[in-house]
Design a protein around this motif. Sequence first.
Motif, PDB file in Angstrom:
ATOM      1  N   SER A  22       0.812  -1.207   0.000  1.00  0.00           N
ATOM      2  CA  SER A  22       0.000   0.000   0.000  1.00  0.00           C
ATOM      3  C   SER A  22       0.847   1.259   0.000  1.00  0.00           C
ATOM      4  CB  SER A  22      -0.967   0.014   1.190  1.00  0.00           C
ATOM      5  OG  SER A  22      -0.278   0.158   2.408  1.00  0.00           O
ATOM      6  N   PHE A  23       2.134   1.140   0.310  1.00  0.00           N
ATOM      7  CA  PHE A  23       3.047   2.268   0.232  1.00  0.00           C
ATOM      8  C   PHE A  23       3.749   2.206  -1.117  1.00  0.00           C
ATOM      9  CE2 PHE A  23       2.943   1.454   4.879  1.00  0.00           C
ATOM     10  CZ  PHE A  23       2.422   2.681   5.275  1.00  0.00           C
ATOM     11  N   HIS A  24       3.534   3.208  -1.938  1.00  0.00           N
ATOM     12  CA  HIS A  24       4.162   3.224  -3.258  1.00  0.00           C
ATOM     13  C   HIS A  24       5.659   3.481  -3.149  1.00  0.00           C
ATOM     14  CE1 HIS A  24       0.256   2.901  -5.029  1.00  0.00           C
ATOM     15  NE2 HIS A  24      -0.154   3.961  -4.360  1.00  0.00           N
ATOM     16  N   ASP A  25       6.055   4.116  -2.066  1.00  0.00           N
ATOM     17  CA  ASP A  25       7.456   4.424  -1.823  1.00  0.00           C
ATOM     18  C   ASP A  25       7.769   3.991  -0.396  1.00  0.00           C
ATOM     19  OD1 ASP A  25       9.498   6.360  -0.583  1.00  0.00           O
ATOM     20  OD2 ASP A  25       9.781   6.688  -2.731  1.00  0.00           O
ATOM     21  N   HIS A  26       8.734   3.088  -0.228  1.00  0.00           N
ATOM     22  CA  HIS A  26       9.043   2.561   1.108  1.00  0.00           C
ATOM     23  C   HIS A  26       9.523   3.654   2.055  1.00  0.00           C
ATOM     24  CE1 HIS A  26       8.167  -1.477   0.002  1.00  0.00           C
ATOM     25  NE2 HIS A  26       9.086  -1.515  -0.938  1.00  0.00           N
ATOM     26  N   PHE A  27      10.217   4.622   1.521  1.00  0.00           N
ATOM     27  CA  PHE A  27      10.678   5.734   2.352  1.00  0.00           C
ATOM     28  C   PHE A  27       9.481   6.492   2.928  1.00  0.00           C
ATOM     29  CE2 PHE A  27      11.778  10.239   2.691  1.00  0.00           C
ATOM     30  CZ  PHE A  27      12.763  10.159   3.652  1.00  0.00           C
ATOM     31  N   ASP A  28       8.490   6.830   2.074  1.00  0.00           N
ATOM     32  CA  ASP A  28       7.278   7.505   2.553  1.00  0.00           C
ATOM     33  C   ASP A  28       6.542   6.632   3.563  1.00  0.00           C
ATOM     34  OD1 ASP A  28       7.745   9.712   0.964  1.00  0.00           O
ATOM     35  OD2 ASP A  28       6.365   9.079  -0.632  1.00  0.00           O
ATOM     36  N   GLY A  29       6.549   5.332   3.325  1.00  0.00           N
ATOM     37  CA  GLY A  29       5.902   4.408   4.253  1.00  0.00           C
ATOM     38  C   GLY A  29       6.554   4.425   5.619  1.00  0.00           C
ATOM     39  N   GLU A  30       7.876   4.438   5.634  1.00  0.00           N
ATOM     40  CA  GLU A  30       8.589   4.487   6.918  1.00  0.00           C
ATOM     41  C   GLU A  30       8.273   5.775   7.669  1.00  0.00           C
ATOM     42  OE1 GLU A  30      12.813   3.738   6.686  1.00  0.00           O
ATOM     43  OE2 GLU A  30      12.486   2.302   5.070  1.00  0.00           O
ATOM     44  N   VAL A  31       8.268   6.884   6.957  1.00  0.00           N
ATOM     45  CA  VAL A  31       7.991   8.175   7.597  1.00  0.00           C
ATOM     46  C   VAL A  31       6.562   8.194   8.136  1.00  0.00           C
ATOM     47  CG1 VAL A  31       7.760  10.664   7.198  1.00  0.00           C
ATOM     48  CG2 VAL A  31       9.716   9.426   6.262  1.00  0.00           C
ATOM     49  N   TRP A  32       5.592   7.737   7.316  1.00  0.00           N
ATOM     50  CA  TRP A  32       4.193   7.734   7.745  1.00  0.00           C
ATOM     51  C   TRP A  32       4.014   6.827   8.967  1.00  0.00           C
ATOM     52  CZ3 TRP A  32       0.077   4.414   8.455  1.00  0.00           C
ATOM     53  CH2 TRP A  32      -1.192   5.003   8.564  1.00  0.00           C
ATOM     54  N   LEU A  33       4.546   5.618   8.893  1.00  0.00           N
ATOM     55  CA  LEU A  33       4.396   4.685  10.019  1.00  0.00           C
ATOM     56  C   LEU A  33       5.045   5.212  11.291  1.00  0.00           C
ATOM     57  CD1 LEU A  33       4.976   1.276   8.217  1.00  0.00           C
ATOM     58  CD2 LEU A  33       2.901   1.944   9.447  1.00  0.00           C
ATOM     59  N   ALA A  34       6.218   5.776  11.187  1.00  0.00           N
ATOM     60  CA  ALA A  34       6.903   6.305  12.373  1.00  0.00           C
ATOM     61  C   ALA A  34       6.130   7.477  12.964  1.00  0.00           C
ATOM     62  CB  ALA A  34       8.322   6.724  12.018  1.00  0.00           C
ATOM     63  N   ASP A  35       5.641   8.365  12.109  1.00  0.00           N
ATOM     64  CA  ASP A  35       4.894   9.531  12.583  1.00  0.00           C
ATOM     65  C   ASP A  35       3.591   9.108  13.256  1.00  0.00           C
ATOM     66  OD1 ASP A  35       4.133  12.265  12.928  1.00  0.00           O
ATOM     67  OD2 ASP A  35       3.023  12.206  11.036  1.00  0.00           O
ATOM     68  N   MET A  36       2.825   8.264  12.601  1.00  0.00           N
ATOM     69  CA  MET A  36       1.545   7.836  13.167  1.00  0.00           C
ATOM     70  C   MET A  36       1.759   6.962  14.403  1.00  0.00           C
ATOM     71  SD  MET A  36      -0.700   9.404  11.514  1.00  0.00           S
ATOM     72  CE  MET A  36      -0.648  10.407  10.052  1.00  0.00           C
ATOM     73  N   SER A  37       2.802   6.165  14.411  1.00  0.00           N
ATOM     74  CA  SER A  37       3.110   5.339  15.581  1.00  0.00           C
ATOM     75  C   SER A  37       3.398   6.216  16.798  1.00  0.00           C
ATOM     76  CB  SER A  37       4.293   4.426  15.284  1.00  0.00           C
ATOM     77  OG  SER A  37       4.590   3.630  16.403  1.00  0.00           O
ATOM     78  N   ARG A  38       4.135   7.279  16.569  1.00  0.00           N
ATOM     79  CA  ARG A  38       4.436   8.205  17.668  1.00  0.00           C
ATOM     80  C   ARG A  38       3.140   8.806  18.219  1.00  0.00           C
ATOM     81  NH1 ARG A  38       4.355  13.342  17.619  1.00  0.00           N
ATOM     82  NH2 ARG A  38       4.456  13.527  15.360  1.00  0.00           N
ATOM     83  N   ARG A  39       2.242   9.209  17.343  1.00  0.00           N
ATOM     84  CA  ARG A  39       0.976   9.819  17.769  1.00  0.00           C
ATOM     85  C   ARG A  39       0.085   8.829  18.513  1.00  0.00           C
ATOM     86  NH1 ARG A  39      -0.970  13.331  12.545  1.00  0.00           N
ATOM     87  NH2 ARG A  39       1.114  13.725  11.707  1.00  0.00           N
ATOM     88  N   LEU A  40       0.160   7.571  18.113  1.00  0.00           N
ATOM     89  CA  LEU A  40      -0.711   6.538  18.675  1.00  0.00           C
ATOM     90  C   LEU A  40      -0.138   5.874  19.926  1.00  0.00           C
ATOM     91  CD1 LEU A  40      -3.379   4.993  18.210  1.00  0.00           C
ATOM     92  CD2 LEU A  40      -2.133   3.491  16.638  1.00  0.00           C
ATOM     93  N   SER A  41       1.108   6.114  20.229  1.00  0.00           N
ATOM     94  CA  SER A  41       1.802   5.361  21.283  1.00  0.00           C
ATOM     95  C   SER A  41       1.168   5.477  22.664  1.00  0.00           C
ATOM     96  CB  SER A  41       3.273   5.763  21.347  1.00  0.00           C
ATOM     97  OG  SER A  41       3.402   7.118  21.720  1.00  0.00           O
ATOM     98  N   THR A  42       0.564   6.600  22.998  1.00  0.00           N
ATOM     99  CA  THR A  42      -0.055   6.713  24.324  1.00  0.00           C
ATOM    100  C   THR A  42      -1.359   5.931  24.397  1.00  0.00           C
ATOM    101  OG1 THR A  42      -1.166   8.775  23.705  1.00  0.00           O
ATOM    102  CG2 THR A  42       0.973   8.962  24.824  1.00  0.00           C
ATOM    103  N   ARG A  43      -2.006   5.714  23.278  1.00  0.00           N
ATOM    104  CA  ARG A  43      -3.280   4.996  23.261  1.00  0.00           C
ATOM    105  C   ARG A  43      -3.084   3.504  23.042  1.00  0.00           C
ATOM    106  NH1 ARG A  43      -6.245   8.737  20.263  1.00  0.00           N
ATOM    107  NH2 ARG A  43      -8.318   8.334  20.964  1.00  0.00           N
ATOM    108  N   VAL A  44      -2.062   3.155  22.266  1.00  0.00           N
ATOM    109  CA  VAL A  44      -1.750   1.753  21.978  1.00  0.00           C
ATOM    110  C   VAL A  44      -0.269   1.565  22.312  1.00  0.00           C
ATOM    111  CG1 VAL A  44      -1.713  -0.050  20.218  1.00  0.00           C
ATOM    112  CG2 VAL A  44      -3.484   1.714  20.129  1.00  0.00           C
TER     113      VAL A  44
END
Length: 191
Positions: A46-68
């Motif tokens: 689903s990530f057309h570019d692995h670099f963009d995927g890493e950035v998106w996952l890391a950013d969203m993971s940081r935001r979600l870390s207190t809830r999950v």
Amino acid sequence: MTLTACLALAGGAHAAQPALAEKTQATAIDPELRQLVKQAAQETDSFHDHFDGEVWLADMSRRLSTRVPETHYRVELLKNVHYEASRAGLSPEVVLSVIDVESDFNQYAISTVGARGLMQVMPFWLKEIGAPGDSLFRLQTNLRLGCTILKYYLDKEKGNLYAALKRYNGTRERDYPLKVDKVLRTRWFRQ
């Protein structure tokens, strides 16, 4: 450029000071999480570019870390949200906002009317389109059905997200789309 540097460039409190931002981000990102994010971005199409995927996952993971708080589950959840949202033609950030409002990221949530899981899908959908053994508490099943249903309503409403969200929620509650919009603008926005 390293993932840490990209995260610093993507925003954050220290974006104006790149050297400080990189140092701060490097200490803030757990090495295990960094490896999981890299692996997850490479495992999904689903990530057309692995670099963009890493950035998106890391950013969203940081935001979600207190809830999950559990790292492996959090990355798996985000990877599946991105995959199912993209497959359905939805913004992953909209799907995260719906999950936030519907279940507060509780995979085993059950509403007073019986809706289940992250996206609060009604059980009758399993009878309509599910397969034997499906469970609305299973991450992939819930996201697949929830994203498909939301996309259907979005298409029926000719792209009007406000109207589609009202239909998705199944109520005449005026505030529901506003709640989703608020968390989309304040928490799950795309950098």
